[in-house]
Write a protein that holds these residues in place. Structure first.
Motif, PDB file in Angstrom:
ATOM      1  N   UNK A 119       0.848  -1.189   0.000  1.00  0.00           N
ATOM      2  CA  UNK A 119       0.000   0.000   0.000  1.00  0.00           C
ATOM      3  C   UNK A 119       0.888   1.245   0.000  1.00  0.00           C
ATOM      4  N   UNK A 120       1.140   1.784  -1.187  1.00  0.00           N
ATOM      5  CA  UNK A 120       2.065   2.914  -1.309  1.00  0.00           C
ATOM      6  C   UNK A 120       1.505   4.195  -0.689  1.00  0.00           C
ATOM      7  N   UNK A 121       0.186   4.316  -0.645  1.00  0.00           N
ATOM      8  CA  UNK A 121      -0.396   5.499   0.007  1.00  0.00           C
ATOM      9  C   UNK A 121      -0.039   5.497   1.497  1.00  0.00           C
ATOM     10  N   UNK A 122      -0.135   4.330   2.127  1.00  0.00           N
ATOM     11  CA  UNK A 122       0.205   4.213   3.550  1.00  0.00           C
ATOM     12  C   UNK A 122       1.695   4.487   3.773  1.00  0.00           C
ATOM     13  N   UNK A 123       2.528   3.998   2.862  1.00  0.00           N
ATOM     14  CA  UNK A 123       3.972   4.245   2.966  1.00  0.00           C
ATOM     15  C   UNK A 123       4.256   5.739   2.860  1.00  0.00           C
ATOM     16  N   UNK A 124       3.626   6.389   1.883  1.00  0.00           N
ATOM     17  CA  UNK A 124       3.817   7.825   1.687  1.00  0.00           C
ATOM     18  C   UNK A 124       3.384   8.623   2.922  1.00  0.00           C
ATOM     19  N   UNK A 125       2.228   8.265   3.472  1.00  0.00           N
ATOM     20  CA  UNK A 125       1.719   8.978   4.654  1.00  0.00           C
ATOM     21  C   UNK A 125       2.677   8.848   5.831  1.00  0.00           C
ATOM     22  N   UNK A 126       3.234   7.673   6.003  1.00  0.00           N
ATOM     23  CA  UNK A 126       4.183   7.418   7.086  1.00  0.00           C
ATOM     24  C   UNK A 126       5.374   8.369   6.991  1.00  0.00           C
ATOM     25  N   UNK A 182      16.618   3.937   1.330  1.00  0.00           N
ATOM     26  CA  UNK A 182      16.838   2.768   2.190  1.00  0.00           C
ATOM     27  C   UNK A 182      15.682   2.601   3.177  1.00  0.00           C
ATOM     28  N   UNK A 183      15.290   3.689   3.821  1.00  0.00           N
ATOM     29  CA  UNK A 183      14.180   3.635   4.787  1.00  0.00           C
ATOM     30  C   UNK A 183      12.866   3.282   4.090  1.00  0.00           C
ATOM     31  N   UNK A 184      12.651   3.833   2.892  1.00  0.00           N
ATOM     32  CA  UNK A 184      11.435   3.516   2.138  1.00  0.00           C
ATOM     33  C   UNK A 184      11.345   2.025   1.819  1.00  0.00           C
ATOM     34  N   UNK A 185      12.435   1.469   1.332  1.00  0.00           N
ATOM     35  CA  UNK A 185      12.430   0.061   0.941  1.00  0.00           C
ATOM     36  C   UNK A 185      12.234  -0.832   2.166  1.00  0.00           C
ATOM     37  N   UNK A 186      12.872  -0.501   3.272  1.00  0.00           N
ATOM     38  CA  UNK A 186      12.684  -1.287   4.508  1.00  0.00           C
ATOM     39  C   UNK A 186      11.232  -1.210   4.987  1.00  0.00           C
ATOM     40  N   UNK A 187      10.619  -0.039   4.841  1.00  0.00           N
ATOM     41  CA  UNK A 187       9.204   0.115   5.205  1.00  0.00           C
ATOM     42  C   UNK A 187       8.322  -0.733   4.286  1.00  0.00           C
ATOM     43  N   UNK A 188       8.622  -0.725   2.995  1.00  0.00           N
ATOM     44  CA  UNK A 188       7.857  -1.549   2.048  1.00  0.00           C
ATOM     45  C   UNK A 188       7.989  -3.035   2.378  1.00  0.00           C
ATOM     46  N   UNK A 189       9.198  -3.462   2.736  1.00  0.00           N
ATOM     47  CA  UNK A 189       9.407  -4.871   3.089  1.00  0.00           C
ATOM     48  C   UNK A 189       8.614  -5.247   4.333  1.00  0.00           C
TER      49      UNK A 189
END
Length: 210
Positions: A119-126, A182-189
Motif C-alpha cells: 500500500x504505497x499510500x500508507x507508505x507515503x503517509x508514514x 533505504x528507509x522507504x524500501x525497509x518500510x515496504x518490506x
C-alpha cells in the motif's frame, strides 16, 4: 526465520543528458549501504529499451526468485514519488533505440492495470508524517518507468515497487536521497511481511472452500 532473501534494485541506463543515470547511481549506493543482515541486494542496470527491459525483468524474476523488486527511475520533480500502479497499454513514445512495443502493450493479454501488493499510500503517509517529501502516485508516466514496473508486477505476483527519484532540489543529493530510499524500501518490506501474515491468518473465503 534465518534464511537469507534477495531484493532486486534496478536503475536505468544512459538517457538524454544523463551519461550515467542517477537512478543507477542510487541503486549502486543502495547496494553499498545494504538492507540489513538477512537481505542480499542484487542490482541491475536496465537499458532505456522496451525489448531489453521486458527480457531482463522476466529473467531476473525467473532466475533469482527474489522476495521483492524495487525499480528506480528519474522524474522531473524535487520530491521522491512512490508509484502504486503499472499500466499495460499506451506506450507510444520511442525508446533510445527508436522503438515502440508492438500494439503499444507491455504484455499481450495481461490485465490493463496492476497494483503493487504494498500500500504505497500508507507508505507515503508514514514518511510525510515524519516530515519527508514522499509523494504517492498512480501514474508512472507511460514510458520505460511504467513499462518496467508493469512487467515486474506481472512476473512477481505484484511484489514490486517503483520509486521516482528527483532530478532537482535538495533530495537529489545522494547523501540525502540514499538514506530515504533505504528507509522507504525497509518500510515496504515490512508492509509486505505484514500483508503476508494477514493473508496467512485470514485466508480468502475461496481458498477456505477449496
Amino acid at each position: 526465520m534465518n534464511e537469507r532473501e534477495t531484493v532486486i534494485i534496478t536503475g536505468f541506463g544512459p538517457f538524454r543528458q544523463f551519461l550515467v543515470n542517477p537512478s543507477w547511481k542510487a541503486a549502486q549506493e543502495l547496494q553499498l549501504v545494504g538492507l540489513g543482515e538477512r537481505i542480499d541486494v542484487y542490482i541491475k542496470e536496465i537499458p532505456v529499451s522496451y525489448d531489453a527491459t521486458r527480457q531482463i525483468i522476466s529473467e531476473l524474476w525467473q532466475t533469482l526468485k527474489p522476495k521483492f523488486a524495487v525499480h528506480l527511475g528519474v522524474a522531473r520533480s524535487s520530491s521522491v514519488i512512490v508509484e502504486q500502479t503499472g499500466k499495460n497499454s499506451g506506450y507510444r513514445d520511442r525508446d533510445v533505440c527508436g522503438f515502440c512495443p508492438e500494439s503499444n502493450f507491455c504484455i499481450e493479454g495481461g490485465p490493463e492495470k496492476l497494483d503493487s501488493v504494498v500500500n504505497m499510500r500508507a507508505v507515503s503517509k508514514c514518511f510525510k508524517r515524519a516530515g519527508m517529501d514522499v509523494i504517492y502516485s498512480r501514474d508512472a508516466g507511460r514510458y520505460l518507468c511504467d513499462f518496467a514496473y508493469y512487467c515486474s508486477l506481472y512476473h512477481s505476483q505484484r511484489r514490486a515497487a517503483f520509486i521516482h527519484i528527483p532530478s532537482s532540489g535538495s533530495l537529489a543529493s545522494p547523501d540525502t536521497l540514499v538514506p530515504i530510499l533505504q528507509a522507504l524500501i525497509l518500510t515496504m518490506l515490512q508492509h509486505l511481511e505484514d500483508t503476508k501474515q494477514h493473508e496467512e491468518q485470514h485466508p480468502p473465503l475461496r481458498q477456505i472452500l477449496i
